[in-house]
Design a protein around this motif. Structure first.
Motif, short mmCIF file in Angstrom:
data_model
loop_
_atom_site.label_atom_id
_atom_site.label_comp_id
_atom_site.label_asym_id
_atom_site.label_seq_id
_atom_site.Cartn_x
_atom_site.Cartn_y
_atom_site.Cartn_z
N ILE A 41 0.85 -1.20 0.00
CA ILE A 41 0.00 0.00 0.00
C ILE A 41 0.88 1.25 0.00
CG2 ILE A 41 -1.64 1.32 1.38
CD1 ILE A 41 -2.90 -1.36 2.19
N HIS A 42 1.98 1.22 0.77
CA HIS A 42 2.90 2.36 0.79
C HIS A 42 3.52 2.58 -0.60
CE1 HIS A 42 5.71 5.28 2.28
NE2 HIS A 42 6.71 4.59 1.75
N ARG A 43 3.96 1.49 -1.26
CA ARG A 43 4.52 1.62 -2.61
C ARG A 43 3.48 2.13 -3.60
NH1 ARG A 43 6.58 -3.92 -3.39
NH2 ARG A 43 7.00 -4.19 -1.21
N MET A 44 2.25 1.70 -3.44
CA MET A 44 1.18 2.17 -4.31
C MET A 44 0.94 3.67 -4.10
SD MET A 44 -2.63 0.55 -4.81
CE MET A 44 -3.11 0.80 -3.13
N ALA A 45 1.03 4.12 -2.85
CA ALA A 45 0.85 5.54 -2.56
C ALA A 45 1.98 6.37 -3.15
CB ALA A 45 0.78 5.77 -1.05
N VAL A 46 3.22 5.83 -3.12
CA VAL A 46 4.36 6.54 -3.70
C VAL A 46 4.26 6.55 -5.23
CG1 VAL A 46 6.88 6.45 -4.01
CG2 VAL A 46 5.88 6.12 -1.74
N ARG A 47 3.88 5.43 -5.80
CA ARG A 47 3.81 5.32 -7.26
C ARG A 47 2.65 6.13 -7.84
NH1 ARG A 47 4.50 -0.02 -10.92
NH2 ARG A 47 4.21 1.04 -12.89
N TYR A 48 1.55 6.16 -7.15
CA TYR A 48 0.37 6.90 -7.62
C TYR A 48 0.03 8.00 -6.61
CZ TYR A 48 -0.11 2.74 -10.50
OH TYR A 48 0.12 1.71 -11.37
N GLN A 50 -1.66 10.56 -6.87
CA GLN A 50 -2.99 11.12 -6.99
C GLN A 50 -4.02 10.37 -6.11
OE1 GLN A 50 -1.27 9.70 -9.47
NE2 GLN A 50 -2.55 8.35 -10.70
N LEU A 51 -3.64 9.20 -5.59
CA LEU A 51 -4.53 8.50 -4.67
C LEU A 51 -4.58 9.26 -3.35
CD1 LEU A 51 -3.53 4.76 -5.19
CD2 LEU A 51 -5.65 5.85 -5.87
N PRO A 52 -5.77 9.57 -2.87
CA PRO A 52 -5.87 10.36 -1.63
C PRO A 52 -5.48 9.53 -0.40
CG PRO A 52 -8.06 9.74 -2.40
CD PRO A 52 -7.08 9.28 -3.45
N ALA A 53 -4.85 10.21 0.53
CA ALA A 53 -4.45 9.55 1.78
C ALA A 53 -5.68 9.12 2.58
CB ALA A 53 -3.58 10.47 2.61
N GLN A 54 -6.81 9.82 2.38
CA GLN A 54 -8.03 9.47 3.08
C GLN A 54 -8.56 8.11 2.64
OE1 GLN A 54 -7.64 12.32 1.37
NE2 GLN A 54 -7.71 13.95 2.89
N GLY A 61 -5.90 0.12 7.53
CA GLY A 61 -6.52 -0.29 8.80
C GLY A 61 -7.50 -1.43 8.63
N GLY A 62 -8.30 -1.38 7.55
CA GLY A 62 -9.26 -2.46 7.30
C GLY A 62 -8.57 -3.78 7.02
N LEU A 63 -7.49 -3.74 6.24
CA LEU A 63 -6.74 -4.96 5.97
C LEU A 63 -6.10 -5.51 7.25
CD1 LEU A 63 -5.10 -4.19 2.52
CD2 LEU A 63 -6.86 -5.88 3.02
N ARG A 64 -5.61 -4.63 8.10
CA ARG A 64 -5.02 -5.07 9.36
C ARG A 64 -6.05 -5.80 10.22
NH1 ARG A 64 -3.75 -0.30 12.04
NH2 ARG A 64 -2.02 -0.07 10.60
N TRP A 65 -7.25 -5.22 10.34
CA TRP A 65 -8.31 -5.87 11.12
C TRP A 65 -8.73 -7.19 10.49
CZ3 TRP A 65 -9.99 -5.08 15.86
CH2 TRP A 65 -9.72 -3.86 16.47
#
Length: 194
Positions: A41-48, A50-54, A61-65
């Motif tokens: 998810i972190h790599r996806m956020a760096v690569r894209y 434009q994806l909002p942090a929200q 968090g959902g995946l962790r649960w």
């Protein structure tokens, strides 16, 4: 004799040791999977960018649960708890919680509104308030005598109810429009009637 003792010990404790190893393996795999998905998810956020942090934060968090909940269910299954028993317990708990929530909804609403009245001070003790029901129909009006966790007590200022007290649920002050006069600006009874 030593060989017999080792064989008896091994046969007596092999099953608990195997189960303990399986539980540790499940927990280890869950932690590794959680870490790998977090990195992805972190790599996806760096690569894209434009994806909002929200979006990404609740996803992580959902995946962790989901991973930890699944690991917990697997661990309980390995310890001998039936999946049907777990599901029955979970659905029973959710049903009871839902019924309890609806049963105490008005109580919680009044408690929360009391907290809002105390912190936001839309009116104070000594002020005169009128809860406006509709434009053509007057509502409850009176001088605030006390504010507690469930009710606000008003001294009725109308001619027919002069001297009586009215207990208004705190949630009503946030559901209707409220007209307010400060303690020093107390209107006369005739002004309130109009």
């Amino acid at each position: 004799m030593l060989e017999l003792f080792d064989a008896e010990w091994l046969s007596a404790y092999s099953e608990p040791l195997i189960r303990g190893g399986q539980v540790l393996l499940i927990l280890l795999l869950a932690a590794v999977l959680q870490r790998l998905l977090g990195r992805a998810i972190h790599r996806m956020a760096v690569r894209y960018p434009q994806l909002p942090a929200q979006l990404l934060l609740p996803l992580r968090g959902g995946l962790r649960w989901l991973i930890m909940g699944s690991a917990l269910l697997l661990v309980l299954e390995r310890l001998g708890v039936s999946a049907q028993v777990l599901w029955a317990a979970l659905t029973g708990f959710v049903a009871v919680a839902a019924v309890a929530f609806f049963a105490i909804w008005s109580v919680l609403s009044n408690l929360f509104c009391a907290l809002l009245i105390v912190t936001l001070s839309p009116f104070r003790i000594g002020d005169s308030v009128e809860i406006i029901d509709t434009a053509d129909k007057p509502g409850v009006k009176g001088r605030v005598l006390s504010i507690n966790l469930f009710y606000t007590t008003l001294e009725d200022l109308s001619e027919e109810g002069a001297g009586t007290w009215v207990q208004v649920p705190n949630s009503l002050f946030f559901q209707k429009a409220v007209r307010r006069w400060r303690a020093g600006e107390l209107p006369s009874v005739s002004k309130l009637e109009k």
